[in-house]
Design an enzyme around this catalytic site. Structure first.
Site: not given
Length: 469
Positions: A31-32
């Site tokens: 993810c981020m």
């Protein structure tokens, strides 16, 4: 290979044996900020050695994945290097691991995950891949708004508006694509169904005496339409011979789901989207201090559990409607409380060199809104500082909520960044300058209350858990 590529490859090579080697890895995603691994046996993970790696900011384990926090940017570079190491395994290994991984993930979900958590994570999986584009377009939109307000570069601002708005207009298509992919349908069919929502020609369709507007229902309508399309597709495919499947399944799927979308889902999702916007504005206009107190105070536990990403559809809906989300700046105050608490720990525990080193390395990421290193490396292990950090977040949220009650809204034109990194994305109903000032005031309130509450309640003799016993 440049120095960054070499560094990222070395990081991937260092991580792989510490998580049990290639045979223990059954899935890879990111993810981020986190490298998310599906592992066969978590008992093989050498967690202390993993945490000691310079690039690793922290580790998090949930019911489904083992998550290694590397930070924004770094994780996007390390993940393909990690995948390349796995791909170098002998033929057949990847397929075997994928099959085992599917079985193990299904078993884990059945044993450990509640239906609510599974649904929230799947919704997050739909929207998280959109965050980089939301950030980029949001920054460009903010820059364009500043130039327009200043009257600068009038020949350039229309181009910037087009660049910033293109993705925003088509968000439903990407949501539809990702929804079908997440729930086991054909991604491009999900995108095709969702594209109906943004097609300008829907304005010519009369539905029970009403005419839908292009974009009505937005991302929520696209999610519902693509989800329905996925179930229709799977139902049809299971009842047709292979010879007819390639022609009949996509045609009937798009036709049936498209009609339901035009004659029902767009209106229902439009009403829901409007209710979300109205509700968020009413909440902050009438109970801003209380709402900010609660939202800012409870957001760190959501981050800790990884459930904060379930709020992405709400943020996206608000951005589609109003041009910014009024909730994100308030929720970002949780990070300010975390930073203040960490600073108090640093000052209070002068003789705990290990903990102070951890804080020094994690604090820059915390200031930029990446809170996991401070949560899992500092406040949560110590216990009480996690509670006082939440108090700081509540105070910062109440500060921003107070100004909302006065009619001065603060919003973010995109989602993803937090802390200082959110400044370029700030906007509001009174212009970006006032929004920046209110947000900065909220941050410093969160810093101050988080620091003071932690300093008062933390005993100087407290040891970091790694130094106890």
């Amino acid at each position: 290979m440049d120095s960054n590529d070499s560094k990222d490859s070395l990081t991937a090579e260092a991580i792989l044996p510490l998580v049990g080697g290639p045979a223990n890895v059954v899935s890879v995603a990111h993810c981020m900020t986190r490298l998310r691994l599906g592992l066969r046996d978590r008992g093989l993970v050498r967690e202390e050695a993993l945490r000691a790696l310079p690039a690793v900011l922290g580790v998090v384990a949930d019911d489904e994945t083992y998550q290694i926090v590397l930070g924004p940017g770094t994780v996007a570079r390390v993940t393909p290097a990690f995948e390349a190491l796995l791909a170098a395994e002998p033929p057949g290994t990847a397929a075997e691991l994928a099959a085992k991984g599917a079985y193990l993930r299904a078993s884990q979900r059945q044993r450990n995950a509640t239906p609510g958590k599974i649904l929230l994570r799947r919704i997050a999986n739909i929207f998280v891949p959109l965050i980089p584009a939301l950030i980029g377009c949001g920054v460009i939109a903010g820059l364009n708004g500043l130039l327009v307000n200043l009257g600068w570069l009038p020949g350039v601002t229309p181009a910037l508006a087009a660049i910033a708005s293109g993705f925003m207009v088509l968000i439903p298509v990407f949501v539809g694509y990702n929804t079908a992919k997440e729930f086991g349908g054909t991604p491009v069919l999900g995108g095709a169904i969702a594209a109906i929502i943004v097609y300008a020609g829907v304005a010519k369709v009369t539905v029970f005496g009403m005419t839908p507007a292009p974009g009505q229902g937005g991302a929520l309508g696209a999610l519902a339409a693509a989800l329905l399309g996925t179930y229709v597709e799977r139902w049809i495919r299971g009842r047709l011979p292979d010879a007819l499947d390639v022609l009949v399944t996509p045609t009937v799927t798009v036709l049936l789901t498209g009609l339901v979308t035009l004659y029902g889902l767009m209106y229902a999702a439009g009403e829901l989207s409007a209710a979300i916007g109205t509700g968020a504005n009413w909440l902050l206009d009438n109970t801003g201090v209380l709402a900010g107190l609660i939202l800012g105070g409870l957001f760190l536990p959501l981050v800790m559990l990884g459930l904060h990403q379930a709020l992405i559809p709400i943020h996206t809906t608000l951005i589609e409607q109003q041009g910014y989300t009024v909730l994100l700046p308030i929720l970002a105050m949780a990070g300010a409380g975390q930073v203040g608490a960490a600073l108090a720990v640093y000052v209070r525990l002068r003789h705990d060199t290990s903990l102070r080193t951890t804080i020094k390395s994690a604090l820059p990421a915390g200031l930029l809104g990446v809170g996991e290193p401070l949560i899992y490396g500092v406040s949560l292990p110590l216990g009480r500082p996690f509670v006082t950090a939440c108090a700081g977040g509540a105070a910062g949220g109440a500060f921003v909520g107070f100004f909302s009650m006065l009619g001065d809204k603060v919003g973010s034109t995109a989602i993803g960044p937090s802390g200082w990194a959110l400044f370029p994305l700030l906007s509001g109903n009174q212009g970006p300058a006032l929004a920046v000032g209110i947000y900065a005031g909220g941050l410093f309130t969160g810093y101050a209350v988080g620091f003071a509450a932690t300093y008062v309640h933390l005993q100087p003799g407290t040891l970091h858990p790694s130094e106890q016993g």
